[in-house]
Structure formats: structure tokens, C-alpha cells
Design an enzyme around this catalytic site. Structure first.
Site, mmCIF file in Angstrom:
data_model
loop_
_atom_site.group_PDB
_atom_site.id
_atom_site.type_symbol
_atom_site.label_atom_id
_atom_site.label_comp_id
_atom_site.label_asym_id
_atom_site.label_seq_id
_atom_site.Cartn_x
_atom_site.Cartn_y
_atom_site.Cartn_z
ATOM 1 N N GLU A 278 -9.757 -4.839 75.732
ATOM 2 C CA GLU A 278 -9.684 -4.377 76.924
ATOM 3 C C GLU A 278 -10.456 -3.559 77.929
ATOM 4 O O GLU A 278 -10.940 -3.915 78.865
ATOM 5 C CB GLU A 278 -8.439 -3.596 77.324
ATOM 6 C CG GLU A 278 -6.987 -4.334 76.950
ATOM 7 C CD GLU A 278 -5.807 -3.670 77.313
ATOM 8 O OE1 GLU A 278 -5.537 -3.483 78.497
ATOM 9 O OE2 GLU A 278 -4.807 -3.688 76.503
ATOM 10 N N HIS B 71 -5.883 -10.065 48.714
ATOM 11 C CA HIS B 71 -5.102 -10.800 48.050
ATOM 12 C C HIS B 71 -5.186 -12.279 49.100
ATOM 13 O O HIS B 71 -4.130 -13.256 48.804
ATOM 14 C CB HIS B 71 -3.724 -10.371 48.014
ATOM 15 C CG HIS B 71 -3.571 -9.245 46.891
ATOM 16 N ND1 HIS B 71 -3.598 -9.312 45.693
ATOM 17 C CD2 HIS B 71 -3.815 -7.841 47.495
ATOM 18 C CE1 HIS B 71 -3.824 -7.940 45.089
ATOM 19 N NE2 HIS B 71 -3.675 -7.259 46.279
ATOM 20 N N LYS C 78 -0.246 -11.895 84.743
ATOM 21 C CA LYS C 78 1.072 -11.198 85.535
ATOM 22 C C LYS C 78 1.634 -11.901 86.863
ATOM 23 O O LYS C 78 2.717 -12.275 86.829
ATOM 24 C CB LYS C 78 1.145 -9.822 85.463
ATOM 25 C CG LYS C 78 1.185 -9.065 83.899
ATOM 26 C CD LYS C 78 1.187 -7.847 84.132
ATOM 27 C CE LYS C 78 1.232 -7.019 82.811
ATOM 28 N NZ LYS C 78 1.185 -5.632 82.671
#
Ligand code: PA5
Length: 337
Positions: free
Chosen positions: A220, A236, A330
Site C-alpha cells: 500500500e 518443506h 469499494k
């Protein structure tokens, strides 16, 4: 220094004062009695959710009950009358958080709210729920001190952790004493990240959310993609893919976060990974947490990462303040209701 960069830098440098203020404000909030729960869910998104992750990591070795974060519209089926649900939304209008909040209230659990206003705070006020109101006017990610410390105070009221005041005090003193040096260090860190893909590894469970905070702040503030992983799990799976596809090898800058709680075998693993995958990255630096207590150690690396993200923005000519794509998303989602 350009205006917005200075503003964001001031906010980051002011994090310790913000934490101290949050302690005072939330101490005065009328929270009523919060029953000791059998589990805690902290709901939020982005800059409002990370405090939940930090609390989870901080309480991992001390809380008798599990703490989970919830970043979605729905809530887990395990929520019930003996759970504590804390909805955190800086704006109070984030749709995923509002949806989870409504679902939590239907489940009959204890619901508390941390917000600067919006629909969430209004609803909490109407329903007389425990509410911590934080000051408005910050980008949510720059209000971490308020959101995180308020949550810690709430959790203390619920009997899940102790000595919050002392621990915040210790973190604040450390941050105030070290922030100028960290700022200088952040410049060097940013220089090594410039033009590269930052890959941030946490090597202790106390630092998992800290690595995620680095990622979100680099996203951001500096407007770059960042990858995070944890050791020893990394050993792993991801160790096999390091440096591939090939263009990544020349462009990857690893930042490993270490704590005095890092298991000595994990530290050994990191050393060996960096040597085995030596051709798979362009640069690697290790950063050690500072301070004594767990909160102080955690916050030392949070602040260093925040500073590095603002420095990187400055060094690459990016404005750290606006998050245009989040805002646009948004807006579009609001229109599509
Ligand atoms: O940094 C941001 O702006 C975002 O990550 C927001 O925190 C996120 O979109 C959620 O909004 P709010 O914090 O207002 O609930």
C-alpha cells in the site's frame, strides 16, 4: 521531501505516541463486563485486520483460548454463546466486516466493536455493545496503534492477557528511543529492495503477522507486490521453488525476520536455505527484533517495516498515501449493490 511522503512518515514515526494515546483512550471506554470467552474471533479486513493477527501471535503462548482472525463476509460455525467476536473496521463501513458482524450477532456470542465511526460504530452504540471509538482522519493502516492497542485492552478486559499498560509502555519507550536509528536503517533496507520483489520470511510465530504487515505496507505504501512465508514450513515446499521462474532469481530480495524466540534449529535452517538456494535470489538481509518483552520485540520490526515501505516509496518516486485501487474497488462494489 514531498508532502504526502512527509505526512506518511510522520504517521509512522508517531506510532509509539499513538499507542500511548490508544491505551489512555481505550482505558476510558465504557466496555462493561466482557465475559471470559472460550474462543476469540477478530473480524476485519486489510489495515483493520492486521491488529487481530498481531494479537493472535502475541497471545499464542499465553492465552488459554484460541484467537483467530476472520477476513470474510461469513463467520465460522464454531461461533457460539461462549465466544467473543470483535469487529474491527477503521471506517466502520467495510462490507465484509459488517456482514460478519451481523452474522456474529445472530450466533448469540459476545460482540464488541473497534471503529472510528460509520455504520458499525452506530450499530454498536444503538445496541449498547462494548465499543472502543478510535480517532478518525488516518489511513486505516496508519491507525494500527489505535486499532491494535484497543484490541489488547479489550482482550485484557476479557481476562485473556495481563499487564497491557506495562507492555505497551515498554514498547513505546523502545520505539521512541530507537526510531531515528531505525529510520536510517530503513533507508538502507529500501535501497536493497528497490526494483526487486521483496520476499519476507518470518522465523518465529511471534513474527508471522509482522511479516504480513511488511507485505501489506509494501503493497500500500510502496505500491509493490511482496511475498511472505514462514520458516520452518517454507523448508518443506517453497525451498524447492526458490528462484524459479528464472527471471525471479535476479530480482528477488529476501528479508528474514528473526527473534530471540526463533528456534535455534530454525535459524540453522535459514542459514542453510540461503546457501542451498544461493543462485535463487539477488539479495538477502536478516533483521533481528529488539527489546525485551514480546510486544516490544514485535513492534520493533513492525515499525522498521513501516519505515522501509515509506522509504521505498520515496526512493521510487511513489506517493505512499493514496490507495486508489482499493478506493475504486469499494466504489464499484457499492454501485453494484
Ligand atoms: O489500508 C486500507 O485502506 C485497507 O486495507 C482498509 O483497511 C480495508 O479496506 C478495510 O477498511 P476499514 O479499515 O475501513 O475497515
Amino acid at each position: 521531501m514531498k508532502g504526502n511522503e512527509a505526512t506518511m512518515l510522520d504517521m509512522v514515526m508517531g506510532l509509539p505516541e499513538q499507542m500511548a494515546e490508544a491505551l489512555e483512550r481505550s482505558g476510558k471506554a465504557r466496555l462493561g463486563r466482557i465475559p471470559r470467552p472460550q474462543g476469540v474471533t477478530v473480524a476485519g479486513m486489510g489495515g483493520s485486520a492486521i491488529g487481530g493477527d498481531l494479537a493472535r501471535d502475541l497471545l499464542r503462548t499465553e492465552s488459554p483460548v484460541p484467537i483467530a482472525t476472520n477476513r470474510d463476509y461469513a463467520v465460522p460455525a464454531s461461533l457460539g454463546p461462549r465466544s467473543l467476536f470483535v469487529a474491527v473496521s477503521y471506517s466502520g463501513n467495510t462490507e465484509e466486516t459488517l456482514s460478519a458482524y451481523r452474522a456474529a450477532r445472530r450466533s448469540g456470542c459476545t460482540v464488541a466493536v473497534i471503529s472510528s465511526g460509520g455504520r458499525l460504530a452506530a450499530s454498536a452504540r444503538r445496541s449498547r455493545l462494548p465499543l472502543v471509538t478510535v480517532p478518525g482522519g488516518f489511513p486505516p493502516r496508519a491507525a494500527l496503534g489505535h486499532l491494535f492497542v484497543s484490541l489488547l485492552v479489550l482482550l485484557e478486559r476479557a481476562g485473556l492477557l495481563h499487564r497491557v499498560e506495562r507492555r505497551v509502555g515498554e514498547a513505546v519507550s523502545l520505539m521512541v528511543g530507537r526510531r531515528q536509528a531505525w529510520r536510517r536503517r530503513a533507508k538502507l533496507i529500501a535501497k536493497r529492495l528497490r526494483g526487486r520483489l521483496p520476499v519476507v520470511y518470518s522465523t518465529a510465530r511471534l513474527l508471522d503477522a509482522v511479516a504480513d504487515r511488511w507485505r501489506c505496507q509494501l503493497n500500500e505504501n510502496a505500491k509493490v507486490v511482496c511475498h511472505t512465508n514462514r520458516l520452518p514450513e517454507h523448508n518443506h515446499n517453497e525451498v524447492v521453488g526458490m528462484g524459479r521462474p528464472g527471471f525471479l532469481a535476479e530480482r528477488t530480495a529476501i528479508v528474514s525476520l528473526l527473534d530471540r524466540g526463533t528456534h535455534r534449529r530454525t535459524a540453522l535452517r535459514l542459514k542453510n536455505v540461503l546457501s542451498i538456494a544461493g543462485g535463487g535470489y539477488a539479495d538477502a538481509q536478516t533483521l533481528q527484533s529488539e527489546g525485551r518483552g514480546s510486544l516490544a520485540r514485535m513492534m520493533s520490526l513492525v515499525m522498521l517495516g513501516d519505515l522501509a515501505s515509506v522509504e521505498l516509496a520515496g526512493q521510487t518516486g511513489v506517493d505512499p498515501l493514496p490507495v486508489a485501487r482499493i478506493d475504486e474497488l469499494k466504489r464499484r462494489l457499492a454501485r453494484a449493490k
